[in-house]
Design a protein around this motif. Sequence first.
Motif, PDB file in Angstrom:
ATOM      1  N   ASN A 178      24.160   2.714  -6.474  1.00 31.45           N
ATOM      2  CA  ASN A 178      23.358   2.185  -7.566  1.00 31.45           C
ATOM      3  C   ASN A 178      22.010   1.635  -7.094  1.00 31.45           C
ATOM      4  N   TRP A 179      20.955   2.299  -7.508  1.00 30.14           N
ATOM      5  CA  TRP A 179      19.615   1.798  -7.225  1.00 30.14           C
ATOM      6  C   TRP A 179      19.315   0.599  -8.123  1.00 30.14           C
ATOM      7  N   ILE A 180      18.892  -0.479  -7.520  1.00 28.44           N
ATOM      8  CA  ILE A 180      18.588  -1.691  -8.278  1.00 28.44           C
ATOM      9  C   ILE A 180      17.304  -1.506  -9.076  1.00 28.44           C
ATOM     10  N   GLU A 181      16.263  -0.956  -8.440  1.00 23.75           N
ATOM     11  CA  GLU A 181      14.982  -0.698  -9.116  1.00 23.75           C
ATOM     12  C   GLU A 181      14.312   0.495  -8.457  1.00 23.75           C
ATOM     13  N   PRO A 182      14.484   1.706  -9.035  1.00 21.91           N
ATOM     14  CA  PRO A 182      13.949   2.923  -8.406  1.00 21.91           C
ATOM     15  C   PRO A 182      12.481   3.178  -8.730  1.00 21.91           C
ATOM     16  N   LYS A 183      11.675   2.133  -8.724  1.00 19.19           N
ATOM     17  CA  LYS A 183      10.248   2.328  -8.973  1.00 19.19           C
ATOM     18  C   LYS A 183       9.431   1.278  -8.230  1.00 19.19           C
ATOM     19  N   MET A 184       8.195   1.659  -7.893  1.00 21.34           N
ATOM     20  CA  MET A 184       7.215   0.741  -7.336  1.00 21.34           C
ATOM     21  C   MET A 184       6.189   0.463  -8.425  1.00 21.34           C
ATOM     22  N   SER A 185       5.869  -0.824  -8.614  1.00 25.78           N
ATOM     23  CA  SER A 185       4.944  -1.229  -9.671  1.00 25.78           C
ATOM     24  C   SER A 185       3.715  -1.885  -9.051  1.00 25.78           C
ATOM     25  N   ILE A 186       2.535  -1.498  -9.523  1.00 23.33           N
ATOM     26  CA  ILE A 186       1.285  -2.003  -8.955  1.00 23.33           C
ATOM     27  C   ILE A 186       0.433  -2.584 -10.076  1.00 23.33           C
ATOM     28  N   LYS A 187       0.117  -3.883  -9.967  1.00 27.68           N
ATOM     29  CA  LYS A 187      -0.666  -4.564 -10.997  1.00 27.68           C
ATOM     30  C   LYS A 187      -2.161  -4.399 -10.793  1.00 27.68           C
ATOM     31  N   SER A 188      -2.602  -4.489  -9.559  1.00 26.61           N
ATOM     32  CA  SER A 188      -4.042  -4.417  -9.338  1.00 26.61           C
ATOM     33  C   SER A 188      -4.356  -3.979  -7.918  1.00 26.61           C
ATOM     34  N   ILE A 189      -5.539  -3.390  -7.761  1.00 23.22           N
ATOM     35  CA  ILE A 189      -6.063  -3.012  -6.452  1.00 23.22           C
ATOM     36  C   ILE A 189      -7.532  -3.415  -6.420  1.00 23.22           C
ATOM     37  N   LYS A 190      -7.940  -4.086  -5.358  1.00 26.92           N
ATOM     38  CA  LYS A 190      -9.340  -4.452  -5.187  1.00 26.92           C
ATOM     39  C   LYS A 190      -9.786  -4.090  -3.776  1.00 26.92           C
ATOM     40  N   VAL A 191     -10.961  -3.479  -3.694  1.00 26.64           N
ATOM     41  CA  VAL A 191     -11.540  -3.106  -2.407  1.00 26.64           C
ATOM     42  C   VAL A 191     -12.876  -3.818  -2.269  1.00 26.64           C
ATOM     43  N   TYR A 192     -13.070  -4.499  -1.135  1.00 26.33           N
ATOM     44  CA  TYR A 192     -14.300  -5.238  -0.876  1.00 26.33           C
ATOM     45  C   TYR A 192     -14.977  -4.687   0.382  1.00 26.33           C
ATOM     46  N   SER A 193     -16.282  -4.826   0.436  1.00 26.69           N
ATOM     47  CA  SER A 193     -16.996  -4.522   1.678  1.00 26.69           C
ATOM     48  C   SER A 193     -16.659  -5.592   2.700  1.00 26.69           C
ATOM     49  N   THR A 194     -16.759  -5.230   3.978  1.00 27.38           N
ATOM     50  CA  THR A 194     -16.422  -6.164   5.057  1.00 27.38           C
ATOM     51  C   THR A 194     -17.530  -6.170   6.098  1.00 27.38           C
TER      52      THR A 194
END
Length: 337
Positions: free
Chosen positions: A316-332
């Motif tokens: 039994n898979w407990i949660e067979p998904k990956m969930s992504i709320k946000s992605i931010k890319v900044y200069s360095t």
Amino acid sequence: MIKLPSNYSTDTICSTFREDRKVCIPSISKRGDTDVKCSGELLFSESFENMDNWNHYVVFRGPHPYREGVAYKTSQANSYIKNQTLHIKVTNSTGETYLDNCSFFSIYKSQTDLICGIRDSKRRKFYKDNIMPPFDSAMLQSKEKFKYCRIDIEAKVAHGDFLLSGMQLATKNDAINIAIVRGHSKLNDTSNNEVGGTRVFVGVLKDSPNSADLKAHMADQFFSNDKHLGKKYHTYSAIWKNDSITFKLNGKTYAVFDHEETMAQIDMHEERYIQLFLTVGGELYYPDSRIHKGGRFLNSNPKIAPIIKSHVKTANWIEPKMSIKSIKVYSTDRNEY
């Protein structure tokens, strides 16, 4: 003396200070072919109102040397947006033997049939009975690419045996693993170390159609968490420069790659896409030489696909998904850490 909150780390203080400064710290970053003037500029922000910023990578991953139990597809069952959150989900295979929109790269010339599928009706039965992955999933790549940056991904990883959540900065031939998390609640490697879902692994990956050349685990480190990382959202970060990569979890640094031999495994000077995926099993991240799974779960077992599928039904898979709320890319810049 100023008393700071107990949850404040030195990394948090430094990051806040850098973001609040008004002066321009010269950047080493590029967005596409354009130089970025100042460090700390927001180059890319994704809150998932739609899929406009992403392409799907479409291939079968069952063939040698990967032996993953998925076909990456473009399907709303496997990648969809709900409540401004991207969900990548594993489902039972729909049974296609050919992918019409296959993502074919020249590195795989000798394996075109196996990676894109079989059109020939006479060969379909063999393909379906012997190679067909038992699950469908998704891999997404950003349309934009970057060179040297800081990336923050707020995500909740999948939870279940043989599930593997991945976040990368990738080219066609190699990748910086921002976060690799195996879905098992508990899993030991051959040295009896815990490598399940309470550990997030990072590193560099040199891709290759030859298993002897795969270097997924030649240079990796991990962060140990008290609870399975799939129980809640965490922020996975990487600061990529021309000679080092710094990895953070929830703003706290836990690994720095700056060894010349490690950096030489990938092209540190090529622009990279953001890559997000969820897979099942495979020699790449569950190698027989490293992960202790028991004899029947060896990737070299010709019946591994139905064995894993049968195991999933009972475990039994407990949660067979990956969930992504946000992605931010900044200069360095050269001094950010």
